[in-house]
Design an enzyme around this catalytic site. Structure first.
Site, PDB file in Angstrom:
ATOM      1  N   LYS A 101     -12.948 -12.661  -0.763  1.00  0.00           N
ATOM      2  CA  LYS A 101     -13.764 -11.695  -0.697  1.00  0.00           C
ATOM      3  C   LYS A 101     -15.203 -11.705  -0.490  1.00  0.00           C
ATOM      4  O   LYS A 101     -15.594 -12.650  -1.285  1.00  0.00           O
ATOM      5  CB  LYS A 101     -13.560 -10.484  -1.993  1.00  0.00           C
TER       6      LYS A 101
ATOM      7  N   ASN B 276     -12.874   4.359   7.156  1.00  0.00           N
ATOM      8  CA  ASN B 276     -11.999   3.747   8.241  1.00  0.00           C
ATOM      9  C   ASN B 276     -10.425   4.076   7.611  1.00  0.00           C
ATOM     10  O   ASN B 276      -9.570   4.506   8.538  1.00  0.00           O
ATOM     11  CB  ASN B 276     -12.135   2.205   8.257  1.00  0.00           C
ATOM     12  N   ALA B 277     -10.182   4.006   6.316  1.00  0.00           N
ATOM     13  CA  ALA B 277      -8.852   4.144   6.076  1.00  0.00           C
ATOM     14  C   ALA B 277      -8.624   5.769   6.048  1.00  0.00           C
ATOM     15  O   ALA B 277      -7.508   6.068   6.348  1.00  0.00           O
ATOM     16  CB  ALA B 277      -8.623   3.643   4.561  1.00  0.00           C
ATOM     17  N   GLY B 278      -9.368   6.556   5.138  1.00  0.00           N
ATOM     18  CA  GLY B 278      -9.240   7.982   5.102  1.00  0.00           C
ATOM     19  C   GLY B 278      -9.109   8.675   6.336  1.00  0.00           C
ATOM     20  O   GLY B 278      -8.059   9.595   6.625  1.00  0.00           O
TER      21      GLY B 278
ATOM     22  N   GLY C 228     -11.874  10.236   0.814  1.00  0.00           N
ATOM     23  CA  GLY C 228     -12.435   9.371   1.540  1.00  0.00           C
ATOM     24  C   GLY C 228     -12.236   9.578   2.844  1.00  0.00           C
ATOM     25  O   GLY C 228     -11.186   9.999   3.618  1.00  0.00           O
TER      26      GLY C 228
END
Ligand code: GLU
Length: 416
Positions: A105, A220-222, A217
């Site tokens: 990461k 990008n995900a939410g 959120g």
């Protein structure tokens, strides 16, 4: 008060699974330490002519199963403990999904909202100049994460290719399509999460078409989670939030309308027909499915007992603390853990890397159907181990992932 140091949390989770697996202490020690850590200083000449020095990290956690893989975050509260934790989670994530990768990461301490495009480009190129010897298609393959985008991946790939003086699209994933990005990568995290949710709901006997959803959120995900809950399940998303606040609309929130509003207003707040709510109210709202898709430490020993959802789908990395996990397990709330639920992103990153290396590009249909197969298999594996050991699903996922990493280390002769 719970200790919320991210790497301590990652180690607590690992130790819980290690106990069930009866791992010896040498194995636990090896799995508890990152392989290598790089910290860099990146000087950037800002638009006002002044030079500002940014701090960046790249952590290699484990490469027993293949080149290391994991995103880069641009985050004002970034710190080494967090990047270490996230690199450990990447190790478990790639192992759980059966991808031939290890875990890594990266992160840079910065506030992208206060930077121009030009400054961001210089920072991104500067980061690659600093870590170039530490990455590569067969060494460590970065990707997007919190506040990093396909455009940033494009600049980074370009910078890397300038350094090595040859084409190397497999050095980074999540690139724009025109630079060898994969179809389906942009919304892969949320899409993969929906396949996990589908399997989890089957297991819990919940009808997703009749369910109510809260999504924390709108990144990008939410954002894509709102879209896919609308499109795939026709479920009612009643609550959504972003970093400035949340909204609640009993009759359900339409993805396109909310996206338009967010683009104009810069926030989801004051969405027509909804009432503004706090982050706390969103998490505790009366829904069947809660989807934390923002950042770490949102569900804790303090608020877990107030959660009403029957399923928690962790699209963010690390949204629940170990105390919250205990509460969910006792209350029979099905916690679908981050490194399963959000693995769609890295799975399509793997597909992207394969396409870059072979030069054979796939259709979107192909990507989604392979993603579905991988996510479904991993979810079924986790639920089976959860049943077998009568343990929470996060620990079940750890048991599978750890075993795969340990097997690879043993086969290399690194562990007895
Ligand atoms: N940043 C994403 C994650 O946490 C994707 C990583 C990748 O594609 O390598 O899984």
């Amino acid at each position: 008060m719970e200790d919320l140091d991210p790497f301590d949390i990652a180690l607590a989770q690992l130790n819980k699974a290690a106990k069930v697996m009866k791992l010896d202490s040498a194995t636990i020690d090896v799995l508890s330490s990152p392989k290598e850590i790089l910290q860099v200083s990146i000087p950037v000449k800002m638009d006002n002519g002044e030079t500002k020095v940014f701090t960046g990290f790249r952590v290699h956690y484990n490469n027993a199963r293949g080149p290391m893989k994991g995103g880069i975050r641009y985050y004002i509260k970034e710190n080494l403990s967090e990047v270490k934790a996230l690199s450990a989670w990447m190790t478990w994530k790639t192992a759980l999904l059966g991808l031939p990768f290890g875990g890594a990461k990266g992160g840079i301490i910065c506030d992208t909202k206060k930077m121009s495009k030009n400054e961001l480009e210089k920072l991104s190129r500067g980061y690659i100049d600093a870590v170039a010897d530490f990455i590569g298609p067969e060494i460590d393959v970065p990707a997007p994460d919190v506040y990093t985008t396909p455009q940033i991946m494009g600049w980074m790939m370009d910078e890397y290719e300038k350094i090595v003086r040859h084409s190397a699209p497999g050095v980074i994933t999540g690139k724009p399509l025109t630079l060898g990005g994969s179809l389906g990568r942009g919304d892969a995290t949320a899409k993969g999460g929906m396949y996990v949710l589908r399997e989890g709901a089957k297991y819990k006997g919940i009808d997703l078409t009749k369910a109510k959803y809260a999504i924390q959120g709108f990144g990008n995900a939410g954002q894509f989670a709102v879209k896919f809950v609308n499109e795939m399940f026709h479920g009612k998303v009643v609550a959504v939030s972003d970093s400035s606040g949340g909204i609640y609309k009993e009759s359900g929130i339409d993805y396109k309308e909310l996206l338009e509003h967010k683009e104009k207003a810069g926030t989801v707040e004051n969405f027509p027909g909804s009432k503004n709510i706090t982050n706390e109210e969103l998490l505790e709202s009366d829904v069947d499915v809660l989807i934390p898709s923002a950042i770490e430490d949102q569900l804790t020993g303090e608020n877990a007992s107030k959660i009403k959802a029957k399923i928690v789908l962790e699209l963010a990395n690390g949204p629940s603390t170990p105390e919250a996990d205990e509460v969910f397990f006792k209350k029979d709330i099905l916690l679908l853990p981050d490194f399963l639920s959000n693995a769609g992103g890295v799975t399509v990153s793997y597909f992207e890397w394969v396409q870059n290396i072979t030069g054979d590009y796939w259709t979107e249909e192909d990507v989604y159907s392979r993603l579905d197969q991988k996510m479904t298999a991993a979810t079924q594996d986790v639920l089976a181990v959860h049943e077998k050991y009568k343990t929470d699903p996060r620990t079940a996922a750890y048991i599978i992932a750890i075993q795969r990493v340990v097997d690879a280390m043993k086969a290399r002769g690194l562990l007895n």
